[in-house]
Design an enzyme around this catalytic site. Structure first.
Site, PDB file in Angstrom:
ATOM      1  CB  THR A   1       3.927  14.527   6.366  1.00  0.00           C
ATOM      2  OG1 THR A   1       3.992  14.730   4.948  1.00  0.00           O
ATOM      3  CG2 THR A   1       5.182  15.064   7.029  1.00  0.00           C
TER       4      THR A   1
ATOM      5  CG  HIS B   1      -1.437  20.843   0.585  1.00  0.00           C
ATOM      6  ND1 HIS B   1      -0.890  19.616   0.861  1.00  0.00           N
ATOM      7  CD2 HIS B   1      -0.449  21.558  -0.032  1.00  0.00           C
ATOM      8  CE1 HIS B   1       0.381  19.580   0.441  1.00  0.00           C
ATOM      9  NE2 HIS B   1       0.673  20.756  -0.099  1.00  0.00           N
TER      10      HIS B   1
ATOM     11  CB  ALA C   1       0.583  11.390  15.577  1.00  0.00           C
TER      12      ALA C   1
ATOM     13  CB  ILE D   1      -8.120  19.986   3.302  1.00  0.00           C
ATOM     14  CG1 ILE D   1      -8.699  18.578   3.092  1.00  0.00           C
ATOM     15  CG2 ILE D   1      -7.013  20.264   2.285  1.00  0.00           C
ATOM     16  CD1 ILE D   1      -9.417  18.430   1.744  1.00  0.00           C
ATOM     17  CG  ASP D   2      -8.061  17.562   9.313  1.00  0.00           C
ATOM     18  OD1 ASP D   2      -7.623  18.443  10.076  1.00  0.00           O
ATOM     19  OD2 ASP D   2      -7.425  16.505   9.086  1.00  0.00           O
TER      20      ASP D   2
END
Ligand code: BJW
Length: 245
Positions: free
Chosen positions: A187, A115, A229, A99-100
């Site tokens: 994830t 989301h 990542a 949600i960032d």
């Protein structure tokens, strides 16, 4: 070539945003049923607002910035895309569970936040969505009727809680069905339907998982890159770039 990328909390970890399920993750101090379900919000909206207010303020602090993984994805999209073109066919789509707004801050253009978005609020009555950077409380005036006291506290965070339907599922399903390359980055593969997207890609699709460790969905991928990542994503993109030349 159609490219679909799914990102989770792990891609933002190196930007200083905590993940959910790792040690010191968000769920450690805040049980999921209290803060990430509609029932939790109905029971104690002040607690849920406080949880998201803290995260919103943190996201807006100047030290939270996109990291090399977000930036490499944005640069790759720009290289593959004709200048100023759109992606009418979602030929390069980032589906993020986060949600960032770090993908957008990095310059990515085709981003689907399945989301929701922390920097938006939603009216509980009309469903209308508003850009939002301030704290929300049970007394927040309605942006369209600030003088009407009966409309105070009608806003909720614009996020998808457990039991609610994620955003853009039709679009995600279509992009998965024609993907030639699918990347899942950071994830845990525990939350559906996001964790099931890999199963919607065709057999010919190259599926690469980037994570610190294996996940329950690892067997569905044909390649795995273990590591942060911020290192593995730029490295992989450099490889893909040189293989296509
Ligand atoms: C790194 C790293 C680094 C760390 N580099 N990697 C039983 C079976 C199957 C499904 C269900 C079931 N019972 C209920 C369900 C459905 C439920 C569900 O999946 N539950 C499971 C928990 C069992 N799902 C839902 O309810 C969803 N809705 C739904 O199903 O609707 C029905 C429907 C669907 C389709 C059509 C019609 C109807 C809604 C799910 C909403 C999830 N919401 C949240 C909160 C969002 C707002 C907020 O941010 O607060 O979304 S929960 C939370 O989990 C958040 C995340 O987006 C989501 C996924 O988490 P993520 O991103 O994977 O993070 P972590 O912390 O879990 O993992 C981080 C990973 O990164 C780890 O693997 C690390 O190793 C790695 N990592 N550092 C690389 N530097």
């Amino acid at each position: 070539m159609n490219i679909l990328i799914l990102t989770g909390a792990g891609i933002s970890a190196e930007s200083g945003i905590p993940t959910f399920r790792d040690a010191n993750g968000l769920w450690e101090g805040h049980p999921v049923e209290q803060v990430a379900t509609p029932q939790g919000f109905a029971r104690d909206p002040s607690l849920v607002h406080a949880f998201y207010n803290t995260r919103r303020r943190h996201l807006l602090s100047p030290d939270i910035r996109p990291n090399p993984a977000h930036i490499a994805l944005a640069q790759w999209e720009q290289e593959l895309l004709a200048p100023s073109a759109d992606h009418p066919a979602d030929d390069f789509l980032i589906v993020t569970q986060n949600i960032d707004d770090l993908h957008v801050q990095a310059g990515s253009r085709n981003v689907l936040p399945m989301h929701g978005e922390l920097l938006k609020a939603q009216c509980l009555e009309s469903g209308k969505v508003f850009a939002w950077r301030d704290d929300l409380t049970v007394d927040t005036p309605h942006p369209e009727a600030p003088e009407d006291d009966s409309k105070r506290g009608w806003l909720r965070p614009y996020v998808v809680w457990f039991g609610e339907v994620p955003l853009g599922l039709d679009r995600i399903e279509k992009a998965a069905a024609r993907a030639d390359l699918f990347l899942a980055i950071g994830t845990s593969g525990l939350v559906y339907p996001a964790a099931g997207i890999v199963q919607c890609t065709p057999p010919k699709c190259r599926k690469i998982e980037i994570n610190l460790a294996d996940t329950p969905t690892s067997p569905a991928f044909n390649e795995h890159r273990h590591g942060p990542a911020g290192i593995e994503v730029p490295k992989l993109i450099a490889e893909l770039r040189s293989n296509s030349q």
